[in-house]
Design a protein around this motif. Structure first.
Motif, PDB file in Angstrom:
ATOM      1  N   ASN A   1     -34.475 -25.240 -63.697  1.00 11.25           N
ATOM      2  CA  ASN A   1     -35.282 -25.795 -62.623  1.00 11.25           C
ATOM      3  C   ASN A   1     -36.559 -24.999 -62.394  1.00 11.25           C
ATOM      4  O   ASN A   1     -37.298 -25.259 -61.454  1.00 11.25           O
ATOM      5  N   LEU A   2     -36.773 -23.975 -63.227  1.00 14.67           N
ATOM      6  CA  LEU A   2     -37.919 -23.065 -63.107  1.00 14.67           C
ATOM      7  C   LEU A   2     -37.937 -22.337 -61.769  1.00 14.67           C
ATOM      8  O   LEU A   2     -38.993 -21.968 -61.264  1.00 14.67           O
ATOM      9  N   LEU A   3     -36.750 -22.141 -61.202  1.00 11.12           N
ATOM     10  CA  LEU A   3     -36.670 -21.352 -59.975  1.00 11.12           C
ATOM     11  C   LEU A   3     -36.565 -19.865 -60.294  1.00 11.12           C
ATOM     12  O   LEU A   3     -36.708 -19.031 -59.415  1.00 11.12           O
ATOM     13  N   GLU A   4     -36.269 -19.541 -61.550  1.00 12.61           N
ATOM     14  CA  GLU A   4     -36.103 -18.153 -61.968  1.00 12.61           C
ATOM     15  C   GLU A   4     -36.979 -17.884 -63.168  1.00 12.61           C
ATOM     16  O   GLU A   4     -36.988 -18.682 -64.114  1.00 12.61           O
ATOM     17  N   PRO A   5     -37.685 -16.772 -63.174  1.00 16.35           N
ATOM     18  CA  PRO A   5     -38.383 -16.387 -64.399  1.00 16.35           C
ATOM     19  C   PRO A   5     -37.376 -16.012 -65.482  1.00 16.35           C
ATOM     20  O   PRO A   5     -36.281 -15.537 -65.155  1.00 16.35           O
ATOM     21  N   ILE A   6     -37.717 -16.237 -66.720  1.00 15.94           N
ATOM     22  CA  ILE A   6     -36.811 -15.871 -67.808  1.00 15.94           C
ATOM     23  C   ILE A   6     -37.431 -14.717 -68.602  1.00 15.94           C
ATOM     24  O   ILE A   6     -38.648 -14.515 -68.564  1.00 15.94           O
ATOM     25  N   ASP A   7     -36.571 -13.947 -69.268  1.00 15.57           N
ATOM     26  CA  ASP A   7     -37.084 -12.790 -70.026  1.00 15.57           C
ATOM     27  C   ASP A   7     -37.575 -13.225 -71.398  1.00 15.57           C
ATOM     28  O   ASP A   7     -38.616 -12.785 -71.863  1.00 15.57           O
ATOM     29  N   SER A   8     -36.794 -14.077 -72.052  1.00 11.49           N
ATOM     30  CA  SER A   8     -37.232 -14.608 -73.340  1.00 11.49           C
ATOM     31  C   SER A   8     -36.466 -15.873 -73.646  1.00 11.49           C
ATOM     32  O   SER A   8     -35.468 -16.183 -72.987  1.00 11.49           O
TER      33      SER A   8
ATOM     34  N   ARG B   1     -40.288 -31.597 -59.383  1.00 10.68           N
ATOM     35  CA  ARG B   1     -40.066 -32.892 -58.737  1.00 10.68           C
ATOM     36  C   ARG B   1     -39.423 -33.895 -59.690  1.00 10.68           C
ATOM     37  O   ARG B   1     -38.940 -34.935 -59.275  1.00 10.68           O
ATOM     38  N   GLU B   2     -39.385 -33.571 -60.978  1.00 14.02           N
ATOM     39  CA  GLU B   2     -38.703 -34.443 -61.945  1.00 14.02           C
ATOM     40  C   GLU B   2     -37.232 -34.060 -62.103  1.00 14.02           C
ATOM     41  O   GLU B   2     -36.504 -34.653 -62.884  1.00 14.02           O
ATOM     42  N   ILE B   3     -36.837 -33.018 -61.383  1.00 16.54           N
ATOM     43  CA  ILE B   3     -35.467 -32.518 -61.500  1.00 16.54           C
ATOM     44  C   ILE B   3     -34.840 -32.495 -60.113  1.00 16.54           C
ATOM     45  O   ILE B   3     -35.349 -31.834 -59.210  1.00 16.54           O
ATOM     46  N   GLY B   4     -33.738 -33.229 -59.954  1.00 13.03           N
ATOM     47  CA  GLY B   4     -33.031 -33.238 -58.671  1.00 13.03           C
ATOM     48  C   GLY B   4     -31.965 -32.167 -58.682  1.00 13.03           C
ATOM     49  O   GLY B   4     -31.322 -31.936 -59.697  1.00 13.03           O
TER      50      GLY B   4
ATOM     51  N   ALA C   1     -31.924 -36.395 -53.536  1.00 14.07           N
ATOM     52  CA  ALA C   1     -32.424 -35.965 -54.849  1.00 14.07           C
ATOM     53  C   ALA C   1     -32.885 -37.170 -55.671  1.00 14.07           C
ATOM     54  O   ALA C   1     -33.926 -37.141 -56.321  1.00 14.07           O
ATOM     55  N   LEU C   2     -32.114 -38.253 -55.606  1.00 18.45           N
ATOM     56  CA  LEU C   2     -32.456 -39.449 -56.396  1.00 18.45           C
ATOM     57  C   LEU C   2     -33.743 -40.112 -55.912  1.00 18.45           C
ATOM     58  O   LEU C   2     -34.402 -40.823 -56.673  1.00 18.45           O
ATOM     59  N   ALA C   3     -34.084 -39.868 -54.654  1.00 24.19           N
ATOM     60  CA  ALA C   3     -35.268 -40.524 -54.077  1.00 24.19           C
ATOM     61  C   ALA C   3     -36.553 -40.133 -54.790  1.00 24.19           C
ATOM     62  O   ALA C   3     -37.555 -40.836 -54.688  1.00 24.19           O
ATOM     63  N   MET C   4     -36.536 -39.016 -55.493  1.00 25.50           N
ATOM     64  CA  MET C   4     -37.720 -38.589 -56.238  1.00 25.50           C
ATOM     65  C   MET C   4     -37.727 -39.167 -57.652  1.00 25.50           C
ATOM     66  O   MET C   4     -38.563 -38.796 -58.480  1.00 25.50           O
ATOM     67  N   SER C   5     -36.778 -40.055 -57.953  1.00 28.20           N
ATOM     68  CA  SER C   5     -36.641 -40.633 -59.300  1.00 28.20           C
ATOM     69  C   SER C   5     -36.662 -39.553 -60.384  1.00 28.20           C
ATOM     70  O   SER C   5     -37.475 -39.595 -61.309  1.00 28.20           O
TER      71      SER C   5
END
Ligand SMILES: Nc1ncnc2c1ncn2[C@@H]1O[C@H](COP(=O)(O)OP(=O)(O)OP(=O)(O)O)[C@@H](O)[C@H]1O
Ligand SMILES: [Mg+2]
Length: 251
Positions: A58-65, A87-90, A160-164
């Motif tokens: 969900n890109l809520l966390e940075p990743i190391d690699s 917004r494309e991910i519920g 969540a579904l409301a954002m399609s």
């Protein structure tokens, strides 16, 4: 280099993902594929990295690699504008996380109006359809504290579904629920999955996994120990660590 992507069989591809918190390696060389229109169930003991994996997706966390590809695009360059991808991910959490001061329908219309600029009329019409989809059309004007846990979670799914979204992520969506409410939530998730909603589901509900999942990923200690098609997972040879875990939860 990136190709058109849209016709790609996979909506999500995670390759060689590594993630640490300080000295603690939480994800170690994780590889996961999520085909379009399919559900992937992630299981594993507490602390194995399941929620962290969802947050990375969900890109809520940075990743190391590693590389996370979403809908044909490498997400690394998108991280600075992560809200556009998010917004494309519920996302549905264990504890619902509804806005307590808003009614069910107000919870659902908020993001479509604020983020997508939808008119209130259209947002409300769509929200009513979504409440029907999650089988609580009569609860539109009820506030969260007057809803059961199972109903609150179904409002959260509708929100969540409301954002399609193109992808739904569920993190133990039924583990805070009383047993009699688990099924009503899983039934909605199963219906969505049967309609072709792509999803990644962290759950201990193996009956649901067996019916809804395309494949099952077992994580332990930050690693993907096993990744198999659902029937193969339940009937075929599984790793001893997987078997031990299944014995514990299927007790
Ligand atoms: N923000 C954080 N800072 C430091 N360590 C963290 C953080 N979030 C998670 N961890 C650690 O990372 C590891 C994996 O946590 P994660 O929440 O992903 O596990 P999980 O498989 O979802 O577990 P559970 O089944 O209990 O929800 C754990 O050891 C946890 O303590
Ligand atoms: Mg977790």
């Amino acid at each position: 280099m990136s190709g058109p992507g849209k016709s790609d069989r996979l909506l999500v591809k995670v390759e060689a993902l590594h993630k640490s918190y300080g000295d603690l390696q939480v994800l170690k060389n994780v590889n996961v594929e999520v085909p379009r229109g399919r559900s992937v169930v992630v299981i594993g003991p507490s602390g194995s990295g399941k929620s962290t994996l969802l947050r990375c997706l969900n890109l809520l966390e940075p990743i190391d690699s590693g590389i996370i590809t979403f809908d044909g695009q490498d997400t690394a360059p998108l991280r600075k504008a992560a809200h556009a991808l998010r917004r494309e991910i519920g996302m549905v959490f264990q504890n619902f996380e509804l806005f307590q001061h808003l009614s069910a329908i107000e919870n659902i219309i908020l993001a479509p109006m604020k983020v997508l600029g939808m008119s209130e009329e259209e947002a409300r019409a769509r929200a009513r359809k979504l409440l029907e989809k999650v089988h609580i059309p009569e609860k539109a004007d009820v506030f969260p504290d007057e809803l059961s846990g199972g109903q609150q979670q179904r409002v959260a799914i509708a929100r969540a579904l409301a954002m399609s979204p193109k992808l739904m992520l569920y993190d133990e969506p039924t583990s805070a629920l009383d047993p009699e409410m688990i099924k009503e939530v899983l039934d909605v998730m199963l219906e969505l999955s049967q309609e072709g909603m792509t999803s990644v589901v962290v759950t201990h509900e193996m009956g649901f996994a067996r019916r809804a999942a395309h494949h099952i990923v077992f994580m332990d200690g930050g690693e993907v120990v096993e990744d198999a098609a659902t029937e193969q997972f339940f009937t075929g040879a599984v790793h001893p660590r997987t078997q031990r875990f299944l014995q514990q939860i299927l007790r």
